[in-house]
Design a protein around this motif. Structure first.
Motif, PDB file in Angstrom:
ATOM      1  N   ILE A 166      -2.529  -9.746   3.226  1.00 58.09           N
ATOM      2  CA  ILE A 166      -2.423  -8.412   3.065  1.00 58.09           C
ATOM      3  C   ILE A 166      -2.341  -7.626   4.266  1.00 58.09           C
ATOM      4  N   PRO A 167      -1.283  -6.951   4.371  1.00 56.53           N
ATOM      5  CA  PRO A 167      -0.968  -6.181   5.628  1.00 56.53           C
ATOM      6  C   PRO A 167      -2.170  -5.160   5.946  1.00 56.53           C
ATOM      7  N   ASN A 168      -2.792  -5.327   7.007  1.00 63.20           N
ATOM      8  CA  ASN A 168      -3.709  -4.260   7.424  1.00 63.20           C
ATOM      9  C   ASN A 168      -3.387  -2.684   7.177  1.00 63.20           C
ATOM     10  N   ILE A 169      -2.209  -2.322   7.200  1.00 60.04           N
ATOM     11  CA  ILE A 169      -2.009  -0.954   7.427  1.00 60.04           C
ATOM     12  C   ILE A 169      -1.878  -0.388   5.828  1.00 60.04           C
ATOM     13  N   LEU A 170      -1.908  -1.452   4.731  1.00 57.85           N
ATOM     14  CA  LEU A 170      -2.353  -0.981   3.665  1.00 57.85           C
ATOM     15  C   LEU A 170      -3.513  -0.417   3.395  1.00 57.85           C
ATOM     16  N   ILE A 171      -4.526  -0.889   3.824  1.00 58.77           N
ATOM     17  CA  ILE A 171      -6.136  -0.678   3.809  1.00 58.77           C
ATOM     18  C   ILE A 171      -6.440   0.490   4.688  1.00 58.77           C
ATOM     19  N   HIS A 172      -6.054   0.414   6.048  1.00 60.50           N
ATOM     20  CA  HIS A 172      -5.950   1.452   7.092  1.00 60.50           C
ATOM     21  C   HIS A 172      -5.552   2.695   6.624  1.00 60.50           C
ATOM     22  N   ARG A 173      -4.442   2.598   5.859  1.00 58.04           N
ATOM     23  CA  ARG A 173      -3.800   4.211   5.763  1.00 58.04           C
ATOM     24  C   ARG A 173      -3.815   4.357   4.211  1.00 58.04           C
ATOM     25  N   GLN A 174      -4.735   3.809   3.438  1.00 62.73           N
ATOM     26  CA  GLN A 174      -5.222   4.031   2.122  1.00 62.73           C
ATOM     27  C   GLN A 174      -5.013   5.472   1.757  1.00 62.73           C
ATOM     28  N   ARG A 175      -6.213   6.236   2.392  1.00 59.92           N
ATOM     29  CA  ARG A 175      -6.049   7.713   2.174  1.00 59.92           C
ATOM     30  C   ARG A 175      -4.813   8.474   2.215  1.00 59.92           C
ATOM     31  N   THR A 176      -4.301   8.268   3.507  1.00 58.24           N
ATOM     32  CA  THR A 176      -2.888   8.810   3.870  1.00 58.24           C
ATOM     33  C   THR A 176      -1.688   8.551   2.906  1.00 58.24           C
ATOM     34  N   LEU A 177      -1.879   7.471   2.197  1.00 60.31           N
ATOM     35  CA  LEU A 177      -0.857   6.962   1.238  1.00 60.31           C
ATOM     36  C   LEU A 177      -1.243   7.551  -0.049  1.00 60.31           C
ATOM     37  N   GLY A 178      -2.351   8.186  -0.200  1.00 55.83           N
ATOM     38  CA  GLY A 178      -2.723   8.967  -1.495  1.00 55.83           C
ATOM     39  C   GLY A 178      -3.239   7.999  -2.693  1.00 55.83           C
ATOM     40  N   LEU A 179      -3.865   6.705  -1.975  1.00 59.23           N
ATOM     41  CA  LEU A 179      -4.374   5.687  -2.811  1.00 59.23           C
ATOM     42  C   LEU A 179      -5.931   5.960  -2.983  1.00 59.23           C
ATOM     43  N   ASN A 202      -7.414  -1.289  -5.745  1.00 61.23           N
ATOM     44  CA  ASN A 202      -7.968  -2.569  -6.064  1.00 61.23           C
ATOM     45  C   ASN A 202      -6.816  -3.195  -6.741  1.00 61.23           C
ATOM     46  N   ILE A 203      -5.993  -2.365  -7.746  1.00 55.46           N
ATOM     47  CA  ILE A 203      -4.888  -2.577  -8.544  1.00 55.46           C
ATOM     48  C   ILE A 203      -3.913  -3.537  -7.822  1.00 55.46           C
ATOM     49  N   LEU A 204      -3.352  -2.918  -6.309  1.00 56.49           N
ATOM     50  CA  LEU A 204      -2.640  -3.426  -5.620  1.00 56.49           C
ATOM     51  C   LEU A 204      -3.021  -4.566  -5.062  1.00 56.49           C
ATOM     52  N   LEU A 205      -4.314  -4.764  -4.681  1.00 56.91           N
ATOM     53  CA  LEU A 205      -4.613  -6.051  -4.106  1.00 56.91           C
ATOM     54  C   LEU A 205      -4.714  -7.080  -5.021  1.00 56.91           C
ATOM     55  N   HIS A 206      -4.874  -6.839  -6.119  1.00 58.23           N
ATOM     56  CA  HIS A 206      -4.730  -7.779  -7.340  1.00 58.23           C
ATOM     57  C   HIS A 206      -3.306  -8.373  -7.339  1.00 58.23           C
ATOM     58  N   ASN A 229       9.519 -14.528  -6.604  1.00 58.12           N
ATOM     59  CA  ASN A 229       8.750 -14.792  -7.802  1.00 58.12           C
ATOM     60  C   ASN A 229       7.745 -13.440  -8.057  1.00 58.12           C
ATOM     61  N   LEU A 230       7.968 -12.376  -8.620  1.00 67.12           N
ATOM     62  CA  LEU A 230       7.295 -11.154  -8.811  1.00 67.12           C
ATOM     63  C   LEU A 230       5.958 -11.566  -9.769  1.00 67.12           C
ATOM     64  N   PRO A 231       4.810 -10.822  -9.229  1.00 66.57           N
ATOM     65  CA  PRO A 231       3.904 -11.014 -10.092  1.00 66.57           C
ATOM     66  C   PRO A 231       3.785 -10.489 -11.338  1.00 66.57           C
ATOM     67  N   HIS A 232       3.091 -11.188 -12.262  1.00 64.98           N
ATOM     68  CA  HIS A 232       3.151 -10.626 -13.653  1.00 64.98           C
ATOM     69  C   HIS A 232       1.725 -10.999 -14.497  1.00 64.98           C
ATOM     70  N   PRO A 233       0.681 -10.570 -13.697  1.00 65.41           N
ATOM     71  CA  PRO A 233      -0.568 -10.715 -14.545  1.00 65.41           C
ATOM     72  C   PRO A 233      -0.555  -9.225 -15.659  1.00 65.41           C
ATOM     73  N   SER A 234      -1.352  -9.799 -16.780  1.00 61.27           N
ATOM     74  CA  SER A 234      -1.567  -8.745 -17.804  1.00 61.27           C
ATOM     75  C   SER A 234      -2.597  -7.582 -17.444  1.00 61.27           C
ATOM     76  N   ALA A 238      -7.690  -5.493 -15.826  1.00 60.85           N
ATOM     77  CA  ALA A 238      -8.799  -4.741 -16.129  1.00 60.85           C
ATOM     78  C   ALA A 238     -10.188  -5.575 -16.235  1.00 60.85           C
ATOM     79  N   LYS A 239     -10.218  -6.810 -16.812  1.00 65.35           N
ATOM     80  CA  LYS A 239     -11.431  -7.654 -16.680  1.00 65.35           C
ATOM     81  C   LYS A 239     -11.873  -7.975 -15.262  1.00 65.35           C
ATOM     82  N   SER A 240     -10.790  -8.393 -14.485  1.00 73.76           N
ATOM     83  CA  SER A 240     -11.219  -8.703 -12.869  1.00 73.76           C
ATOM     84  C   SER A 240     -11.768  -7.553 -12.215  1.00 73.76           C
TER      85      SER A 240
END
Length: 173
Positions: free
Chosen positions: A47-60, A66-70, A80-85, A90-92
């Motif tokens: 996971i790129p650290n910048i995603l977590i470090h800039r969460q607020r700046t990104l407006g997440l 949590n959805i993006l991390l999943h 091969n794109l992700p495709h969970p239901s 939601a259960k996770s």
């Protein structure tokens, strides 16, 4: 993600604290040493650290991140794109499928991801594919700002060391 947070802010020039550029070299199997073999064998995700470090700046908000991390945990190969239901997500996360759907729709509207609907014969569609390459593109300017700030910090530190080394000796008092 609230209505006010649906726009991505420009990258901040104040980076979060980062590891020292002179940190010890990475040891072989450092993830195993940190997390333990069973946890690594069960699977791990880059996971790129910048995603977590800039969460607020990104407006997440926390649910968005949590959805993006999943989704990232399901993205094993670029092509091969992700495709969970939505139910799986939601259960996770301990939320309702409608919460997942609402947040994904909002993140898609801002441009963090792209949903690809997979119709199939019958009443229901197959699970959506989630293209996260828009997220990668949105993170890049933030990563560049982070890298520039790190370089400026290293240059400033080097300059201070040079000044100390070149300072004339003081005569004894």
């Amino acid at each position: 993600m609230t209505a006010k947070q649906r726009t991505v802010e420009e990258p901040s020039t104040t980076p979060p604290q980062s590891p020292s550029p002179t940190a010890a070299p990475i040891k072989k199997n450092s993830n195993v040493l940190k997390w333990g073999k069973p946890n690594i064998d069960a699977g791990w995700t880059c996971i790129p650290n910048i995603l977590i470090h800039r969460q607020r700046t990104l407006g997440l908000d926390a649910v968005d991140l949590n959805i993006l991390l999943h989704l990232i945990t399901y993205w094993w190969e670029d092509e091969n794109l992700p495709h969970p239901s939505k139910d799986t997500l939601a259960k996770s996360m301990g939320v309702s499928p409608s919460t997942i759907q609402r947040h994904i729709r909002a993140m898609e509207k801002v441009g963090f991801l792209k949903r690809i609907i997979r119709p199939k014969a019958g009443e229901k569609n197959d699970t959506n594919l989630y293209d996260l390459t828009p997220l990668r593109t949105l993170l890049e300017p933030h990563a560049k700002v982070e890298l520039e700030a790190r370089q400026a910090s290293r240059d400033k530190k080097r300059e201070r060391k040079t000044k100390v080394a070149l300072a004339p000796e003081r005569p004894p008092a």
